[in-house]
Each structure stands twice: as C-alpha cells, then as structure tokens.
Design a protein around this motif. Structure first.
Motif, PDB file in Angstrom:
ATOM      1  N   LYS A 123       0.856  -1.181   0.000  1.00 33.74           N
ATOM      2  CA  LYS A 123       0.000   0.000   0.000  1.00 33.74           C
ATOM      3  C   LYS A 123       0.897   1.238   0.000  1.00 33.74           C
ATOM      4  CE  LYS A 123      -3.486  -2.353   2.846  1.00 33.74           C
ATOM      5  NZ  LYS A 123      -2.671  -3.570   3.131  1.00 33.74           N
ATOM      6  N   ILE A 124       0.597   2.186  -0.893  1.00 34.35           N
ATOM      7  CA  ILE A 124       1.347   3.446  -0.945  1.00 34.35           C
ATOM      8  C   ILE A 124       0.376   4.574  -0.610  1.00 34.35           C
ATOM      9  CG2 ILE A 124       2.949   4.865  -2.294  1.00 34.35           C
ATOM     10  CD1 ILE A 124       2.056   1.956  -4.171  1.00 34.35           C
ATOM     11  N   PHE A 125       0.502   5.142   0.562  1.00 35.43           N
ATOM     12  CA  PHE A 125      -0.382   6.236   0.966  1.00 35.43           C
ATOM     13  C   PHE A 125       0.168   7.549   0.425  1.00 35.43           C
ATOM     14  CE2 PHE A 125      -1.455   2.913   3.972  1.00 35.43           C
ATOM     15  CZ  PHE A 125      -2.840   3.018   4.044  1.00 35.43           C
ATOM     16  N   MET A 137       5.324   6.135  -5.925  1.00 37.40           N
ATOM     17  CA  MET A 137       4.250   5.352  -6.513  1.00 37.40           C
ATOM     18  C   MET A 137       4.732   4.640  -7.781  1.00 37.40           C
ATOM     19  SD  MET A 137       0.444   6.732  -7.534  1.00 37.40           S
ATOM     20  CE  MET A 137       0.777   7.431  -9.145  1.00 37.40           C
ATOM     21  N   LEU A 138       5.405   5.355  -8.656  1.00 38.48           N
ATOM     22  CA  LEU A 138       5.880   4.772  -9.914  1.00 38.48           C
ATOM     23  C   LEU A 138       6.928   3.685  -9.668  1.00 38.48           C
ATOM     24  CD1 LEU A 138       6.086   8.044 -12.023  1.00 38.48           C
ATOM     25  CD2 LEU A 138       4.499   6.147 -12.395  1.00 38.48           C
ATOM     26  N   LYS A 139       7.774   3.895  -8.671  1.00 35.61           N
ATOM     27  CA  LYS A 139       8.790   2.890  -8.354  1.00 35.61           C
ATOM     28  C   LYS A 139       8.142   1.606  -7.830  1.00 35.61           C
ATOM     29  CE  LYS A 139      12.757   3.323  -8.451  1.00 35.61           C
ATOM     30  NZ  LYS A 139      13.758   2.943  -9.482  1.00 35.61           N
ATOM     31  N   ILE A 140       7.181   1.758  -6.915  1.00 34.49           N
ATOM     32  CA  ILE A 140       6.492   0.580  -6.374  1.00 34.49           C
ATOM     33  C   ILE A 140       5.683  -0.119  -7.463  1.00 34.49           C
ATOM     34  CG2 ILE A 140       4.802  -0.238  -4.697  1.00 34.49           C
ATOM     35  CD1 ILE A 140       7.353   0.681  -3.363  1.00 34.49           C
ATOM     36  N   PHE A 141       5.042   0.653  -8.328  1.00 29.05           N
ATOM     37  CA  PHE A 141       4.310   0.057  -9.449  1.00 29.05           C
ATOM     38  C   PHE A 141       5.243  -0.750 -10.352  1.00 29.05           C
ATOM     39  CE2 PHE A 141       0.552   3.294  -9.614  1.00 29.05           C
ATOM     40  CZ  PHE A 141      -0.021   2.679  -8.517  1.00 29.05           C
ATOM     41  N   TYR A 149       3.779 -11.816  -8.103  1.00 26.63           N
ATOM     42  CA  TYR A 149       3.389 -12.008  -6.701  1.00 26.63           C
ATOM     43  C   TYR A 149       3.048 -10.694  -5.996  1.00 26.63           C
ATOM     44  CZ  TYR A 149       4.922 -16.875  -6.946  1.00 26.63           C
ATOM     45  OH  TYR A 149       5.058 -18.205  -7.288  1.00 26.63           O
ATOM     46  N   ILE A 150       3.372  -9.573  -6.644  1.00 29.65           N
ATOM     47  CA  ILE A 150       3.200  -8.272  -5.989  1.00 29.65           C
ATOM     48  C   ILE A 150       1.964  -7.545  -6.503  1.00 29.65           C
ATOM     49  CG2 ILE A 150       4.211  -5.984  -5.638  1.00 29.65           C
ATOM     50  CD1 ILE A 150       6.972  -7.257  -5.817  1.00 29.65           C
ATOM     51  N   THR A 151       1.143  -7.070  -5.557  1.00 30.88           N
ATOM     52  CA  THR A 151       0.051  -6.146  -5.859  1.00 30.88           C
ATOM     53  C   THR A 151       0.373  -4.821  -5.173  1.00 30.88           C
ATOM     54  OG1 THR A 151      -1.609  -7.897  -5.988  1.00 30.88           O
ATOM     55  CG2 THR A 151      -2.412  -5.664  -5.600  1.00 30.88           C
ATOM     56  N   ALA A 152       0.310  -3.736  -5.945  1.00 33.20           N
ATOM     57  CA  ALA A 152       0.648  -2.419  -5.410  1.00 33.20           C
ATOM     58  C   ALA A 152      -0.545  -1.480  -5.560  1.00 33.20           C
ATOM     59  CB  ALA A 152       1.861  -1.852  -6.130  1.00 33.20           C
ATOM     60  N   THR A 153      -0.957  -0.872  -4.460  1.00 37.30           N
ATOM     61  CA  THR A 153      -2.132   0.003  -4.459  1.00 37.30           C
ATOM     62  C   THR A 153      -1.769   1.381  -3.927  1.00 37.30           C
ATOM     63  OG1 THR A 153      -3.560  -1.909  -4.026  1.00 37.30           O
ATOM     64  CG2 THR A 153      -4.518   0.269  -3.707  1.00 37.30           C
ATOM     65  N   LYS A 174       3.799   7.092   2.567  1.00 43.00           N
ATOM     66  CA  LYS A 174       4.029   6.011   3.518  1.00 43.00           C
ATOM     67  C   LYS A 174       3.717   4.693   2.809  1.00 43.00           C
ATOM     68  CE  LYS A 174       3.043   4.108   8.087  1.00 43.00           C
ATOM     69  NZ  LYS A 174       2.487   4.320   9.427  1.00 43.00           N
ATOM     70  N   VAL A 175       4.640   3.752   2.915  1.00 40.17           N
ATOM     71  CA  VAL A 175       4.497   2.468   2.241  1.00 40.17           C
ATOM     72  C   VAL A 175       4.366   1.365   3.292  1.00 40.17           C
ATOM     73  CG1 VAL A 175       5.598   0.803   0.688  1.00 40.17           C
ATOM     74  CG2 VAL A 175       5.814   3.272   0.243  1.00 40.17           C
ATOM     75  N   VAL A 176       3.347   0.534   3.130  1.00 34.09           N
ATOM     76  CA  VAL A 176       3.107  -0.580   4.049  1.00 34.09           C
ATOM     77  C   VAL A 176       3.119  -1.879   3.247  1.00 34.09           C
ATOM     78  CG1 VAL A 176       1.529  -1.585   5.739  1.00 34.09           C
ATOM     79  CG2 VAL A 176       1.696   0.908   5.525  1.00 34.09           C
TER      80      VAL A 176
END
Length: 201
Positions: A123-125, A137-141, A149-153, A174-176
């Motif tokens: 989760k990216i707040f 956000m773009l890096k996590i995406f 295996y990864i879902t990023a929201t 904030k990333v969880v």
C-alpha cells in the motif's frame, strides 16, 4: 473536463502507447466514484489504445478503485481515489509504463524478484500535494510489473482517511508491505527490495 491544450498534450503523449491499456473501474454510488469514472472515460476517449471498463470483481480495500492493465495481463497495479491534481501526471505515466512495459527497475532487481514466491501486498499512501509521492508510486508500481506475486495500491489519504488513520499515516508517502513492514519517504530501489523480502521472511 479537460481543456483543449491538456487534451492535445495527452493526445501527443498517447501516440507513444504500444500495447492497448484497459482502465478497469469499480466504484460506489457516490460523488467520488462518479468523478473518477468520468475522468477515466474522458482519458479513454483521447486514444483508441485506452479502453474503459467496469468490473465489480475488481477487489480493493475501498472504492473508487482503478486497475491499470493490458488485455492479456493484470499487473496488480491499483489506484484508490480520483487520480487528479498532483496525482494526475503520475497516473498518466503509469498508463504509459504499462503500455510500453517500461518499468523503472534495474536488471539486478528484476533478477532478485524472480526468487520471490510469496504474495506481497503493498500500500502506498499518498496525497495530491506531496512531491515525493509520484516517484514513490511509480517505483512501487514497477515492482508490481516485474513480479506476479506483488500487488501495489496507491491510496489517496484524503479520500480514504479511515485507512490513513488505521495505518497511522502522518507523513506521506508512507508504504506498508504485507501489514508487517513499513517506511516513510522516497527510498532507493535496493532498500525497497530489502523491505519486500523482509516482509515475507
């Protein structure tokens, strides 16, 4: 909704699209969902390579929720809220990234992700006024694009204040990860990779 100049700029940008992109939407009967839906419909009207679709099977922690994917594959990229304001350019960049398979990760990180064999929920707040939120956000995406295996929201804190409270968000981004590991601010790729593997160990 868009001015003619914005439409023209988007049209030029969308000429670089390769694979057709589907903006899959799941909303509620509320104002936020209506605004998000109308925005997606307008974006999709600018290019034949962008399709709008609604699906109640799209599962998210809250709605409105958007999945940016290609017809052949759902990369696990999600956006909760209305992608406007300061979040709009990063949303458009995500469309480009998905269409062009143009993720922002080194080959070394991609090789490490091949070893991942457990589900990872990230989760990216974010907020519309946060300068470090779009690159985070773009890096996590990008991680979600590389690993099945990864879902990023990405979650808009103002639209989903209850989730922001639940996860004690006082500073963004904030990333969880898997509700086990969390960090604040923009981090280097290697550090994010370490947090991902730390969350599944």
């Amino acid at each position: 909704m868009f001015s003619e100049s914005i439409k023209e700029n988007l049209k030029k940008e969308f000429e670089k699209l390769i694979e057709p992109v589907v903006l899959v939407f799941h909303g509620k009967e509320d104002t936020e969902s209506t605004k998000a839906k109308n925005l997606l419909i307008e974006i999709s009207s600018i290019s034949e390579k962008i399709q709008f679709a609604e699906s109640e099977s799209l599962s998210c922690e809250g709605y409105p929720c958007i999945s940016i994917q290609i017809k052949e594959k759902d990369y696990g990229i999600r956006f909760m809220g209305i992608p406007d304001g300061g979040e709009f350019p990063a949303f458009i960049q995500t469309i480009m990234m998905v269409s062009r398979n143009d993720y922002d990760l080194t080959e070394r990180s991609a090789e490490f992700l091949e070893e991942l064999d457990r589900t990872v929920d990230i989760k990216i707040f974010i907020t519309k006024s946060c300068g470090w939120c779009p690159p985070t956000m773009l890096k996590i995406f990008s991680f979600a694009m590389v690993s099945d295996y990864i879902t990023a929201t990405a979650i808009d804190c103002h639209a989903f204040s209850d989730l922001a409270v639940k996860y004690n968000v006082s500073t963004v981004p904030k990333v969880v990860i898997n509700d086990r590991v969390e960090f604040v601010g923009f981090k280097e790729e290697n550090e994010i990779l370490g947090h991902i593997f730390g969350a599944v160990s």
